[in-house]
Design a protein around this motif. Structure first.
Motif, PDB file in Angstrom:
ATOM      1  N   THR A 148      15.772 -46.561  21.871  1.00 19.54           N
ATOM      2  CA  THR A 148      16.162 -47.125  20.584  1.00 19.54           C
ATOM      3  C   THR A 148      17.668 -46.994  20.407  1.00 19.54           C
ATOM      4  N   PRO A 149      18.421 -48.088  20.421  1.00 22.98           N
ATOM      5  CA  PRO A 149      19.882 -48.009  20.244  1.00 22.98           C
ATOM      6  C   PRO A 149      20.245 -47.734  18.791  1.00 22.98           C
ATOM      7  N   ASN A 150      21.545 -47.552  18.572  1.00 24.19           N
ATOM      8  CA  ASN A 150      22.017 -47.242  17.221  1.00 24.19           C
ATOM      9  C   ASN A 150      22.145 -48.475  16.347  1.00 24.19           C
ATOM     10  N   SER A 151      22.213 -49.659  16.949  1.00 25.75           N
ATOM     11  CA  SER A 151      22.358 -50.894  16.182  1.00 25.75           C
ATOM     12  C   SER A 151      21.569 -51.993  16.869  1.00 25.75           C
ATOM     13  N   THR A 152      21.463 -53.125  16.205  1.00 27.64           N
ATOM     14  CA  THR A 152      20.725 -54.249  16.773  1.00 27.64           C
ATOM     15  C   THR A 152      21.537 -55.001  17.821  1.00 27.64           C
ATOM     16  N   ASN A 153      22.793 -54.650  17.992  1.00 22.41           N
ATOM     17  CA  ASN A 153      23.628 -55.250  19.029  1.00 22.41           C
ATOM     18  C   ASN A 153      23.932 -54.180  20.068  1.00 22.41           C
ATOM     19  N   LEU A 154      23.278 -54.244  21.204  1.00 22.78           N
ATOM     20  CA  LEU A 154      23.453 -53.227  22.237  1.00 22.78           C
ATOM     21  C   LEU A 154      24.874 -53.219  22.787  1.00 22.78           C
ATOM     22  N   SER A 155      25.561 -54.355  22.740  1.00 17.93           N
ATOM     23  CA  SER A 155      26.917 -54.453  23.274  1.00 17.93           C
ATOM     24  C   SER A 155      27.929 -53.672  22.456  1.00 17.93           C
ATOM     25  N   ASP A 156      27.550 -53.221  21.253  1.00 16.61           N
ATOM     26  CA  ASP A 156      28.452 -52.390  20.464  1.00 16.61           C
ATOM     27  C   ASP A 156      28.740 -51.066  21.147  1.00 16.61           C
ATOM     28  N   GLY A 157      27.925 -50.698  22.123  1.00 19.12           N
ATOM     29  CA  GLY A 157      28.138 -49.451  22.854  1.00 19.12           C
ATOM     30  C   GLY A 157      29.277 -49.492  23.843  1.00 19.12           C
ATOM     31  N   GLY A 158      29.856 -50.662  24.095  1.00 18.52           N
ATOM     32  CA  GLY A 158      30.999 -50.750  24.998  1.00 18.52           C
ATOM     33  C   GLY A 158      30.615 -50.571  26.458  1.00 18.52           C
ATOM     34  N   TYR A 159      31.489 -49.898  27.193  1.00 15.52           N
ATOM     35  CA  TYR A 159      31.285 -49.741  28.637  1.00 15.52           C
ATOM     36  C   TYR A 159      29.986 -48.999  28.941  1.00 15.52           C
ATOM     37  N   ASN A 160      29.648 -48.004  28.148  1.00 11.96           N
ATOM     38  CA  ASN A 160      28.437 -47.199  28.370  1.00 11.96           C
ATOM     39  C   ASN A 160      27.290 -47.657  27.479  1.00 11.96           C
ATOM     40  N   MET A 161      27.135 -48.967  27.348  1.00 11.19           N
ATOM     41  CA  MET A 161      26.110 -49.506  26.461  1.00 11.19           C
ATOM     42  C   MET A 161      24.702 -49.180  26.947  1.00 11.19           C
ATOM     43  N   TYR A 162      24.524 -48.902  28.250  1.00 14.54           N
ATOM     44  CA  TYR A 162      23.203 -48.618  28.791  1.00 14.54           C
ATOM     45  C   TYR A 162      22.998 -47.121  29.042  1.00 14.54           C
ATOM     46  N   VAL A 164      37.036 -49.306  27.534  1.00 15.47           N
ATOM     47  CA  VAL A 164      37.756 -48.814  28.707  1.00 15.47           C
ATOM     48  C   VAL A 164      37.924 -47.300  28.568  1.00 15.47           C
ATOM     49  N   PRO A 165      36.865 -46.519  28.775  1.00 17.00           N
ATOM     50  CA  PRO A 165      37.009 -45.063  28.712  1.00 17.00           C
ATOM     51  C   PRO A 165      37.797 -44.553  29.907  1.00 17.00           C
ATOM     52  N   ASN A 166      38.549 -43.474  29.697  1.00 18.85           N
ATOM     53  CA  ASN A 166      39.377 -42.888  30.757  1.00 18.85           C
ATOM     54  C   ASN A 166      40.314 -43.929  31.360  1.00 18.85           C
ATOM     55  N   ALA A 167      41.042 -44.633  30.475  1.00 17.35           N
ATOM     56  CA  ALA A 167      41.900 -45.728  30.925  1.00 17.35           C
ATOM     57  C   ALA A 167      43.015 -45.238  31.837  1.00 17.35           C
ATOM     58  N   GLU A 168      43.544 -44.043  31.608  1.00 21.32           N
ATOM     59  CA  GLU A 168      44.654 -43.561  32.446  1.00 21.32           C
ATOM     60  C   GLU A 168      44.224 -43.367  33.886  1.00 21.32           C
ATOM     61  N   GLN A 169      42.997 -42.886  34.083  1.00 22.49           N
ATOM     62  CA  GLN A 169      42.505 -42.702  35.438  1.00 22.49           C
ATOM     63  C   GLN A 169      42.283 -44.027  36.147  1.00 22.49           C
ATOM     64  N   LYS A 170      42.084 -45.091  35.396  1.00 23.15           N
ATOM     65  CA  LYS A 170      41.843 -46.409  35.978  1.00 23.15           C
ATOM     66  C   LYS A 170      43.124 -47.236  36.093  1.00 23.15           C
ATOM     67  N   ASN A 171      44.282 -46.612  35.863  1.00 18.90           N
ATOM     68  CA  ASN A 171      45.568 -47.318  35.940  1.00 18.90           C
ATOM     69  C   ASN A 171      45.591 -48.493  34.971  1.00 18.90           C
ATOM     70  N   CYS A 172      45.126 -48.232  33.757  1.00 22.30           N
ATOM     71  CA  CYS A 172      45.043 -49.276  32.734  1.00 22.30           C
ATOM     72  C   CYS A 172      45.743 -48.793  31.470  1.00 22.30           C
ATOM     73  N   VAL A 173      46.549 -49.655  30.883  1.00 23.12           N
ATOM     74  CA  VAL A 173      47.255 -49.358  29.633  1.00 23.12           C
ATOM     75  C   VAL A 173      46.609 -50.164  28.517  1.00 23.12           C
ATOM     76  N   ILE A 174      46.182 -49.478  27.465  1.00 19.32           N
ATOM     77  CA  ILE A 174      45.549 -50.142  26.330  1.00 19.32           C
ATOM     78  C   ILE A 174      46.585 -50.354  25.233  1.00 19.32           C
ATOM     79  N   VAL A 175      46.742 -51.593  24.815  1.00 17.88           N
ATOM     80  CA  VAL A 175      47.632 -51.951  23.703  1.00 17.88           C
ATOM     81  C   VAL A 175      46.749 -52.507  22.596  1.00 17.88           C
ATOM     82  N   SER A 176      46.754 -51.861  21.450  1.00 18.54           N
ATOM     83  CA  SER A 176      45.867 -52.255  20.353  1.00 18.54           C
ATOM     84  C   SER A 176      46.671 -52.685  19.136  1.00 18.54           C
TER      85      SER A 176
END
Length: 463
Positions: free
Chosen positions: A246-260, A423-435
């Motif tokens: 049972t997910p937390n919402s009716t949209n499973l994609s709200d979980g992001g990268y770890n949605m499953y 994008v969890p642990n973005a620094e380890q993945k050589n990724c810069v997040i700009v929000s």
């Protein structure tokens, strides 16, 4: 005489008293970092129970697993072994002998039932390209946990395209599980197709009610595992399923990268002498033919290998934009992309358009000498990213593909929370997040994006 006195006394314990279970029978161990699940407000503790409400109508004589039962090592120790039998007919795609495996007591080993071996597994994956890409670690987990398992996929037409990047999938069939009113002919045909493949396990990421649960039940698989609605729409679904999440919402994609993560926790659970299975990262494999096709495309656009930056996430109404259902605000107009691309000095920007009608708009704003490539499939996008120096993209499949191929990327998000979620642990993945500071992607700070561009120069120096 009262009518109640005519009732058998032996029925009362099953309808009124619920037997107590030991917490050790349903312990749910979590192996993932809690920081990877910012969407989950209450994450179960390592020692909390995983027991669901016991339903006496399913099996009134089931008192749970016997803790004093001892099995021989022949049946339960370690993981399953790969099936070394060769098919009697090599041209038969099913690899059967004269009858399907598991269909005769003389052929199916006792461990198939006692140990819970899985020889064939079908995964019904809801969503589009983005959701199916994030399902890749689950497929790899199945291959690691059940050696020799054959994994098949049922997904939408767009979602199926992602599996040309996955060598662990045997067959991928087109059937949209999100269709509320499927054609009766398509529905019955898919039920018959899945039933005829004799699956041991069926996994589903669609939020199911009693209708979808019945669909999975008719496949006659031994284990039927699915997500269900977190509301009243899930009523009755548990009667037809072996395990539910049972997910937390009716949209499973709200979980992001770890949605499953709930399904991953269940699949990787330890049992007997099998330890907790680690979760593999997202990886994709690209065929030589796909690389050759994409190489001719970007050469015609006027760029060379390793000398261009992929720009992905142009505002368009095309379904080939490869957005996530959990982040609808993930596309930018071409005017803002023009300001971002003007900050590139060492590399040439290569604009990816999801439809040919966008070419004219890009050339009108940026210029006729702009490098533009028309890409609609995740396989071609992955090959394009693989030959690039890096990626600047919004929250589309390009971000996940860049991380899967270990390419530096600048990810643009409407909020910092969304960035950490997808994008969890973005620094380890050589990724810069700009929000964006306002919560709207269109208000993103262009100067902050330009300040992150030296990331590509650093990666080139390391090479």
């Amino acid at each position: 005489m009262a009518t109640t006195s005519l009732l058998p006394k032996s029925l009362s314990p099953f309808l009124t008293n619920t037997p107590s279970f030991s917490s050790t029978h349903f312990t749910k161990l979590s192996f993932l970092n809690p920081q990877d699940h910012p969407h989950c407000s209450k994450r179960p503790n390592l020692h909390t129970t995983h027991a669901k409400k016991w339903n006496p109508w399913l099996d009134p004589f089931d008192d749970g697993e016997d803790p004093d039962m001892e099995y021989g090592s022949l049946f339960v120790d370690g993981k399953q072994d790969e099936d070394e039998r060769l098919p009697e007919n090599p041209d038969n795609p099913y690899g059967f002998l004269k009858f399907p495996m598991g269909y005769s007591v003389e052929v199916a080993s006792l461990a198939l039932k006692v140990r819970g071996d899985v020889r064939r597994c079908c995964c019904v994956v809801s969503g589009g390209v983005y959701e199916n890409l994030l399902f890749f670690p689950v497929v790899q987990l199945l291959k690691d946990r059940y050696p020799g398992v054959l994994v098949d996929i049922v997904a939408s037409a767009r979602g199926k395209q992602a599996y040309e990047l996955n060598k662990n999938v045997r067959w991928a069939d087109v059937y949209d599980p999100d269709e509320h009113f499927p054609e009766p002919a398509d529905y019955t045909d898919m039920v018959g197709l899945l039933k005829g493949r004799y699956y041991d396990m069926v996994l589903s990421t669609k939020l199911g009610g009693i209708g979808h649960a019945t669909f999975l039940y008719m496949t006659t698989a031994r284990d039927r595992v699915s997500y269900i609605y977190p509301n009243v729409n899930a009523a009755g679904a548990g009667l037809f399923l072996s395990e539910t999440f049972t997910p937390n919402s009716t949209n499973l994609s709200d979980g992001g990268y770890n949605m499953y993560y709930q399904m991953v926790d269940w699949l990787a659970r330890p049992s007997k002498t099998v330890p907790q299975q680690p979760v593999p990262p997202l990886k994709v494999s690209i065929s030589k033919k796909l690389k050759q096709v994409v190489e001719s495309k970007y050469k015609n656009a006027g760029v060379a290998r390793g000398k261009y930056i992929v720009i992905h996430g142009l505002e368009s109404d095309s379904k080939a934009s490869m957005q996530s259902k959990g982040d609808t605000d993930s596309l930018l107009p071409i005017q803002l992309w023009d300001a971002i691309a003007s900050g590139l000095r060492e590399f040439r920007p290569l604009f990816v358009i999801p439809h040919e009608k966008e070419r004219e708009n890009v050339e009108e704003v940026i210029g006729d000498d702009t490098s533009i490539v028309f890409i609609t499939t995740p396989g071609q996008l992955a090959a394009l990213i693989n030959d690039s120096a890096g990626v600047i993209a919004t929250n589309t499949a390009a971000i996940q593909l860049a991380n899967a191929r270990d390419k530096p990327c600048i990810a643009l998000f409407g909020s910092q929370e969304k960035g950490k979620l997808f994008v969890p642990n973005a620094e380890q993945k050589n990724c810069v997040i700009v929000s964006s500071k306002t919560g709207r992607l269109k208000d993103i700070d262009i100067e902050a994006v330009n300040n992150a561009i030296p990331l590509f120069n650093m990666s080139l120096a390391l090479v």
